[in-house]
Write an enzyme that holds these catalytic residues in place. Structure first.
Site, PDB file in Angstrom:
ATOM      1  N   THR A 211     -11.024 -16.792  -2.548  1.00 58.29           N
ATOM      2  CA  THR A 211     -10.623 -16.182  -3.824  1.00 58.29           C
ATOM      3  C   THR A 211     -11.228 -14.798  -4.028  1.00 58.29           C
ATOM      4  O   THR A 211     -11.133 -14.237  -5.114  1.00 58.29           O
ATOM      5  CB  THR A 211     -11.035 -17.088  -5.000  1.00 58.29           C
ATOM      6  OG1 THR A 211     -12.449 -17.326  -4.932  1.00 58.29           O
ATOM      7  CG2 THR A 211     -10.287 -18.424  -4.954  1.00 58.29           C
ATOM      8  N   GLY A 213     -11.548 -11.041  -4.379  1.00 58.90           N
ATOM      9  CA  GLY A 213     -10.582  -9.994  -4.700  1.00 58.90           C
ATOM     10  C   GLY A 213      -9.532 -10.389  -5.720  1.00 58.90           C
ATOM     11  O   GLY A 213      -8.641  -9.591  -6.032  1.00 58.90           O
ATOM     12  N   THR A 214      -9.631 -11.593  -6.270  1.00 59.60           N
ATOM     13  CA  THR A 214      -8.616 -12.056  -7.220  1.00 59.60           C
ATOM     14  C   THR A 214      -8.458 -11.110  -8.406  1.00 59.60           C
ATOM     15  O   THR A 214      -7.344 -10.719  -8.772  1.00 59.60           O
ATOM     16  CB  THR A 214      -8.979 -13.462  -7.739  1.00 59.60           C
ATOM     17  OG1 THR A 214      -9.146 -14.351  -6.633  1.00 59.60           O
ATOM     18  CG2 THR A 214      -7.894 -14.003  -8.645  1.00 59.60           C
ATOM     19  N   GLY A 215      -9.581 -10.725  -9.014  1.00 59.13           N
ATOM     20  CA  GLY A 215      -9.511  -9.854 -10.179  1.00 59.13           C
ATOM     21  C   GLY A 215      -8.972  -8.472  -9.851  1.00 59.13           C
ATOM     22  O   GLY A 215      -8.210  -7.887 -10.639  1.00 59.13           O
ATOM     23  N   CYS A 216      -9.354  -7.956  -8.682  1.00 56.51           N
ATOM     24  CA  CYS A 216      -8.850  -6.647  -8.261  1.00 56.51           C
ATOM     25  C   CYS A 216      -7.338  -6.684  -8.060  1.00 56.51           C
ATOM     26  O   CYS A 216      -6.614  -5.780  -8.509  1.00 56.51           O
ATOM     27  CB  CYS A 216      -9.524  -6.214  -6.959  1.00 56.51           C
ATOM     28  SG  CYS A 216     -11.317  -6.019  -7.076  1.00 56.51           S
TER      29      CYS A 216
END
Length: 271
Positions: A211, A213-216
């Site tokens: 998971t 890099g999810t926010g990016c």
């Protein structure tokens, strides 16, 4: 010029990720997946992998500012996003540069810590982020710890997410996306708060550990949709669906938390 195309342009103002899973690397991959031309202003260089962030150094505020203005003054910026900004001084410089660039639609991803728990924003920069950058934002995308810090309250449930969204909206943000991934239970709902109305994006919690890099990727997908002319609430809905596919296509890399895959569509087609 035969074959020349007119394209929408999105800019990411953030740090690098030497492991390729987050930061400007993930942002540029996401822009490309949306058919948007990606540009960048590098704020910090990190040494990191799937196990964590081992070191980072920031660039000079003058160079960060000039990167933004160099692109805006020639290529143009249809929408922009921020990620890792590291210090209060850099937050202020980025806010000034965005204003000088004509205030394109801005997505603020308030990156406080990495997926591995490494601090990426100084404590005194949180107030600068709230006071200098959020009033310029079309969309802000905090997770629960970030929303708690920005709103000044502890969030344990959906009611807390709603109250945090109201408080963050009061800083001048157009649309607030409070990500519910840190809630207990099997669900992972995100709250899109816009114009005084709540829209819940319901989703089950996806299995798997990859998971990073999810926010990016979520904030970059919103930015890409804004650059293509979509309004903010619809861009948030589209980005949520995109990042769910990216999580499901997470990549087996390294010994720790592997990255999500913003190139899931190409991978699914064997491209």
């Amino acid at each position: 010029r035969v074959g020349a195309q007119v394209v929408n342009v999105a800019m990411t103002i953030a740090g690098s990720d030497s492991g390729g899973g987050a930061g400007i690397v993930a942002d540029l991959k996401t822009f490309e997946a949306h058919g948007v031309w990606g540009t960048c202003a590098l704020v910090a260089v990190t040494a990191q992998n799937t196990l964590g962030v081992q070191a980072f150094e920031t660039l000079s505020p003058a160079l960060v500012r000039q990167q933004v203005l160099s692109v805006a003054g020639d290529i143009g910026v249809d929408a922009a996003k921020t990620g890792m900004l590291a210090t209060a001084e850099l937050v202020g410089v980025v806010a000034e540069a965005v204003e000088e660039a004509g205030r394109p639609p801005l997505v603020v991803d308030p990156v406080f810590v990495s997926k591995h728990g490494d601090t990426l924003l100084a404590d005194d920069a949180v107030a600068a982020l709230r006071e200098r950058l959020l009033p310029l934002a079309a969309v802000v995308t905090p997770n629960l710890p970030e929303a708690s810090a920005l709103a000044g309250l502890e969030i344990a449930d959906r009611d807390g997410m709603l109250e945090a969204a109201r408080r963050i909206e009061a800083t001048g943000v157009g649309t607030v996306v409070v990500k519910g991934g840190h809630l207990a239970g099997d669900a992972s709902p995100d709250l899109v708060w816009s114009g005084g109305e709540a829209h819940w994006l319901e989703a089950p919690r996806l299995p798997g550990r990859h998971t990073h890099g999810t926010g990016c990727v979520l904030s970059a997908a919103i930015t890409a949709e804004l650059a293509r002319g979509m309004d903010a609430p619809d861009a948030c809905v589209a980005a949520k669906a995109f990042v769910a596919r990216a999580i499901a296509a997470g990549v087996e890399l390294g010994a720790g938390v592997g990255p999500v895959n913003p190139g899931w569509e190409r991978a699914a087609s064997g491209g």
